[in-house]
Design an enzyme around this catalytic site. Sequence first.
Site, PDB file in Angstrom:
ATOM      1  N   ASN A 116      12.933  61.291  64.402  1.00  0.00           N
ATOM      2  CA  ASN A 116      11.470  61.319  64.331  1.00  0.00           C
ATOM      3  C   ASN A 116      10.905  59.905  64.298  1.00  0.00           C
ATOM      4  O   ASN A 116      10.974  59.229  63.267  1.00  0.00           O
ATOM      5  CB  ASN A 116      11.016  62.105  63.091  1.00  0.00           C
TER       6      ASN A 116
ATOM      7  N   ASP B 265       4.011  53.662  84.905  1.00  0.00           N
ATOM      8  CA  ASP B 265       3.473  54.766  84.104  1.00  0.00           C
ATOM      9  C   ASP B 265       2.389  55.473  84.907  1.00  0.00           C
ATOM     10  O   ASP B 265       1.620  54.825  85.629  1.00  0.00           O
ATOM     11  CB  ASP B 265       2.886  54.230  82.787  1.00  0.00           C
TER      12      ASP B 265
ATOM     13  N   THR C 152      17.313  62.249  72.942  1.00  0.00           N
ATOM     14  CA  THR C 152      16.688  62.911  71.798  1.00  0.00           C
ATOM     15  C   THR C 152      17.710  63.664  70.953  1.00  0.00           C
ATOM     16  O   THR C 152      18.760  64.097  71.457  1.00  0.00           O
ATOM     17  CB  THR C 152      15.622  63.913  72.289  1.00  0.00           C
TER      18      THR C 152
ATOM     19  N   TYR D  54      13.424  71.335  76.838  1.00  0.00           N
ATOM     20  CA  TYR D  54      13.278  69.888  76.667  1.00  0.00           C
ATOM     21  C   TYR D  54      14.625  69.244  76.361  1.00  0.00           C
ATOM     22  O   TYR D  54      15.047  68.293  77.028  1.00  0.00           O
ATOM     23  CB  TYR D  54      12.276  69.590  75.546  1.00  0.00           C
TER      24      TYR D  54
END
Length: 329
Positions: free
Chosen positions: A169, A31, A116, A140
Amino acid sequence: MTILVTGGAGYIGSHTVLYLQQQSEEVIVLDDFSKGHREALHDVKLYEGNLANTVLLDKVFQENKIDAIIHFAASSLVGESMKKPLDYYENNVLGTFQLIKKAVEYKVNNIVFSSTAATYGEPKNIPILETDPTIPTNPYGETKLAIEKMLRWSYEAYGLNSICLRYFNAAGADPEGRIGEDHTPESHLIPIVLEAALGQRDGMKIFGNDYPTTDGTCIRDYIHVLDLAQAHYLAVQKLINDGGCDIFNLGNGQGFSVKEVIETCRKVTQREIKADIAPRREGDPAQLIASSKRAKNNLGWQPKYNQLETMVQHAWNWHSTHIEGYGSK
């Protein structure tokens, strides 16, 4: 089993790391902390940097015998992607290209990709199926779809097994309150409502109350972050055992309106929350609800925390004790 988690200090990533640790798996995190938080990680082997750093990637793969990768690292703000599309292609697509290239080079043949619902764009059907058209309406979603296709061709050419998880979500937090959601700026509905409950906002806006829904406000599919974590682990196990290349939706299978979310937050927090009606936002679909039947049938996934009140309660446990997020003492 040793699992590399990219973006493991982020919201969903850190909860997945915690879940993997609870399953007694060895976890390595990569990260760059551009969005994630060091405080969200505990007792984990950590490499700091981003996917553009190929020297660092070599170091990670050379120093560890990695069995699988769970890939979260990405830029993920829809509005920002509209203003900075090239940044999103560079960070998301090029970064993932470097990761896949190294995975192939070092013969790490299993990758679970955090995709997504934005890959679908404006849905043609409700609930949304994996076979529905993918026509993203923002950069995106386009970058995530490009990565899905890259993984498909990498499977065909190199035998790189992959599962792409398209989720809706994410909500909630670790039930014990050890980690939670902390974004700057915050763009997710439930934390925004809870910030209003805490007095960190004067109130909040409901963007449109004239949609063709039961109460006129948008309906969205919320899924607990730990249920997402469980799905990622099951996907890793599926790849280790069976290989292959597949895509699964992850959602609750039922939707909750903006007004329902606000009312649930009022109930859980026992506080007044001011909510004013504002004009619709361009591009907001009336409903986004996933069918997760394939994930349940093929991965054996069974969401544990599928009640909205439970998600809000867990989120409130975190926000009410971490007023400044991970900056709270």
